[in-house]
Every structure is written in C-alpha cells, then in structure tokens.
Design an enzyme around this catalytic site. Structure first.
Site, PDB file in Angstrom:
ATOM      1  N   ARG A   1      -6.237   7.338  -7.409  1.00 29.44           N
ATOM      2  CA  ARG A   1      -7.013   8.052  -6.394  1.00 29.44           C
ATOM      3  C   ARG A   1      -6.654   9.536  -6.406  1.00 29.44           C
ATOM      4  NH1 ARG A   1      -9.528   4.471  -3.127  1.00 29.44           N
ATOM      5  NH2 ARG A   1     -10.113   6.182  -1.773  1.00 29.44           N
TER       6      ARG A   1
ATOM      7  N   GLU B   1      -3.754   0.979  -8.889  1.00 30.49           N
ATOM      8  CA  GLU B   1      -5.081   1.308  -8.368  1.00 30.49           C
ATOM      9  C   GLU B   1      -5.019   2.539  -7.469  1.00 30.49           C
ATOM     10  OE1 GLU B   1      -8.561   1.419  -5.768  1.00 30.49           O
ATOM     11  OE2 GLU B   1      -6.501   1.125  -5.126  1.00 30.49           O
TER      12      GLU B   1
ATOM     13  N   GLN C   1     -19.327  -0.435  -2.201  1.00 25.66           N
ATOM     14  CA  GLN C   1     -18.323  -0.875  -3.181  1.00 25.66           C
ATOM     15  C   GLN C   1     -17.436  -1.940  -2.545  1.00 25.66           C
ATOM     16  OE1 GLN C   1     -15.789   2.230  -4.624  1.00 25.66           O
ATOM     17  NE2 GLN C   1     -14.589   0.865  -5.926  1.00 25.66           N
TER      18      GLN C   1
ATOM     19  N   ARG D   1     -12.214   1.299   3.212  1.00 24.40           N
ATOM     20  CA  ARG D   1     -13.453   0.558   3.479  1.00 24.40           C
ATOM     21  C   ARG D   1     -13.206  -0.572   4.483  1.00 24.40           C
ATOM     22  NH1 ARG D   1     -14.012  -0.821  -2.390  1.00 24.40           N
ATOM     23  NH2 ARG D   1     -12.305   0.646  -2.625  1.00 24.40           N
TER      24      ARG D   1
ATOM     25  N   ARG E   1      -0.192   4.382   0.212  1.00 20.99           N
ATOM     26  CA  ARG E   1      -0.705   5.402   1.123  1.00 20.99           C
ATOM     27  C   ARG E   1      -0.247   5.095   2.541  1.00 20.99           C
ATOM     28  NH1 ARG E   1      -7.028   5.997   1.594  1.00 20.99           N
ATOM     29  NH2 ARG E   1      -6.792   6.755  -0.518  1.00 20.99           N
TER      30      ARG E   1
ATOM     31  N   GLU F   1      -8.571  -0.241   1.274  1.00 23.68           N
ATOM     32  CA  GLU F   1      -8.153  -0.285   2.677  1.00 23.68           C
ATOM     33  C   GLU F   1      -8.983   0.648   3.555  1.00 23.68           C
ATOM     34  OE1 GLU F   1      -4.157  -0.151   5.508  1.00 23.68           O
ATOM     35  OE2 GLU F   1      -3.980  -0.425   3.341  1.00 23.68           O
TER      36      GLU F   1
ATOM     37  N   GLN G   1       0.833  -1.196   0.000  1.00 25.50           N
ATOM     38  CA  GLN G   1       0.000   0.000   0.000  1.00 25.50           C
ATOM     39  C   GLN G   1       0.873   1.254   0.000  1.00 25.50           C
ATOM     40  OE1 GLN G   1      -2.307   2.346  -0.428  1.00 25.50           O
ATOM     41  NE2 GLN G   1      -3.850   1.300   0.795  1.00 25.50           N
TER      42      GLN G   1
END
Length: 300
Positions: free
Chosen positions: A133, A129, A78, A98, A56, A96, A54
């Site tokens: 964002r 992905e 989603q 969610r 972020r 992550e 990840q």
C-alpha cells in the site's frame, strides 16, 4: 447506481448455493472447498473478525467516512479477503478500510474472497499485502519488514524477493527502527520524511538525534539542511553555528511558515531572498519548456 451495486455482488448466487457448505469448510480437503476458495462470496459482516496481524495502526476517520459514502452509493467494488476460521467465523487478511467503512453504514453482508491459511501464512499474507500500500508511513513499513524477518524467519534477501524491493531498500527501512522512539513518532505523525530519518540514523547518540530533531521541527529544515547539520555535528562544529540553521533562522516566521506551501503548490523548492525586514523576492525554478508552461497555468 443500482447497476453498480448489482454488478459487484457476483458472489451472492454462489454464496446462496453453498450457504451450508461454507460453514463446514475448514481445510482445502473439505467438500466444496475448491468451489469456495478463490471465489467471491457474500458473507455476514458480523462474522468477520479484524486481523490481529494488521500492521496499520491508524485509520483516517474523514477518509473512512468518504469511503463509506462511496460504498453506500456504489457498493463494495473490491471484495475483502478473509480466511476461514472454525465456528463459522472469518478473519480479515486485507481490506480493513472497506470492512470498517461497510460497518459504518450498517451493511449486513460484504463480498469476500475466502482463503484457508494457518497463523504464519496469515501473518505473511497480511504483512506483504499491506506493505504494497502507498499510505503506510516509513515506520509502519519498517515494523512490517521486521515482523516478517523475525516471525516468518526470513533473511533480508528472501524478504526483498517477497515484497519486490531491492535489498538496500529493505535495509534502509529496517535501520529506521534504530532511531530514538521520539524521532520515530515524529516520522509516523508526518513531521519528518524518510530522508530526514536516514540522515539522523547516522548519529549514534540519541541525545544528539533529539537535539537535531527539535531543530528540524522548529526551523522546518529540509532533508538537505538536515544532512548539513549532521555533517557539522560529526565535524565537531556547534549546531547553532551551522549554515543550515543560520539560513533558516534568518527568515521571519511568516516566510518560514509559507515557503513549504509555495514549494508544494509549484512542485519545486522555491528560493527566497530578503530585501529588508518584511520584503524580498521569491524565485521559482523550472526545468523544461513543459515545466515552465505548467507553472504559467498554475498562475492563471
């Protein structure tokens, strides 16, 4: 409310039907893999591991609580995306926020798309992905680009195709990583924009970068003023004598502190002209009749 929760849980029937099969699926060749992969399946939240790839690194706690409240009322609209691991475990590919919000309110299961992927594919999926964002800061995007180039061994041209960006855009992000770490931290914390960073990257000396960085923060310099400051440095002029700093320092602190707020409110950079120590005029520009009417509505 109940209907919304029911509607989003489309994978529950499939999950129950394939309860035993899902545990045994580890590759696309396994029985029932074609029925599970790409479908929405309700999986136990305690069987999901966070994604080590990840990009972020910061999650706003208040935003997470708001999302958790929404999920509590409407369910997970989603689904998250996971990859299947051995020992009946799953690993997050995306979603992550969610996932964290669902754990925050104590959900036992979460709807998920199941993927089968090796570590390299996992890294690429996660990075691409997340790059799409809107809430990643410029340094997080740059680090994601760098990891794709180094760990997936992509050229900048290939990378630009994968992420749907012009090559020049990719190059501009990557150049930010040459900034002094303190400046990079300032960008991650929101004190500097990417425009500020692009102006500073043209300075080779890290000491000079930091000197101008401090002036940007102290005097709330715009990107344009920063560019003027950098230009003055390259021309050998003393930084304190530049027009950018002088104009900023002419204003009392209450004006400097409020100018950005006023500009943000009207959607335009306002001009301030002093007529004494604590008096002056604020000029609000407009660029069309529609823009003028928009400003009028804001004032009403």
């Amino acid at each position: 409310m109940a209907k919304a929760v029911k509607k989003q849980a489309l994978g529950r029937g499939l999950s129950a039907l394939l309860k035993d099969s899902v545990d045994d699926i580890n590759s696309i060749q396994d029985k029932n893999a074609d029925k599970v992969v790409g479908s929405i399946v309700e999986i136990a939240i305690n069987k999901v591991e966070v994604n080590p790839f990840q990009p972020r690194t910061y999650f706003n706690e208040e935003a997470l609580r708001e999302l958790a409240s929404s999920i509590k009322e409407l369910g997970v609209i989603q689904p998250i995306t996971v990859r299947k691991l051995n020992n009946n475990k799953f690993q997050l590919v995306s979603g992550e926020r969610r996932f964290r919000a669902s754990k925050l309110i104590g959900l036992d299961t979460i709807p998920a798309y199941i993927r089968l992927a090796n570590d390299q594919e996992m890294l690429e999926m996660a990075l691409v992905e997340n790059i799409q964002r809107q809430d990643l800061d410029p340094i997080e995007v740059a680090l994601s680009y760098q990891r794709l180039i180094e760990e997936i061994q992509l050229t900048q041209e290939q990378l630009s195709t994968r992420v749907g960006k012009n090559r020049s855009t990719v190059t501009n992000y990557l150049r930010l990583l040459k900034l002094d770490p303190i400046v990079q931290t300032g960008m991650r914390d929101g004190f500097l924009s990417m425009g500020h960073g692009r102006a500073l990257i043209t300075i080779d000396s890290q000491d000079s970068q930091l000197d101008i960085y401090e002036k940007i923060i102290r005097n709330k310099l715009s990107v344009r003023q920063t560019e003027e400051l950098v230009k003055s440095l390259k021309e050998g002029k003393p930084l304190n004598s530049t027009e950018a700093v002088k104009k900023s320092e002419e204003f009392p602190s209450f004006v400097r502190n409020g100018m950005q707020d006023i500009s943000d409110f009207f959607g335009h950079k306002v001009a301030v002209k002093l007529a004494g120590k604590d008096k002056g005029k604020i000029t609000i520009p407009f660029h069309s009749e529609e823009d003028f009417n928009r400003i009028i509505k804001l004032l009403q």
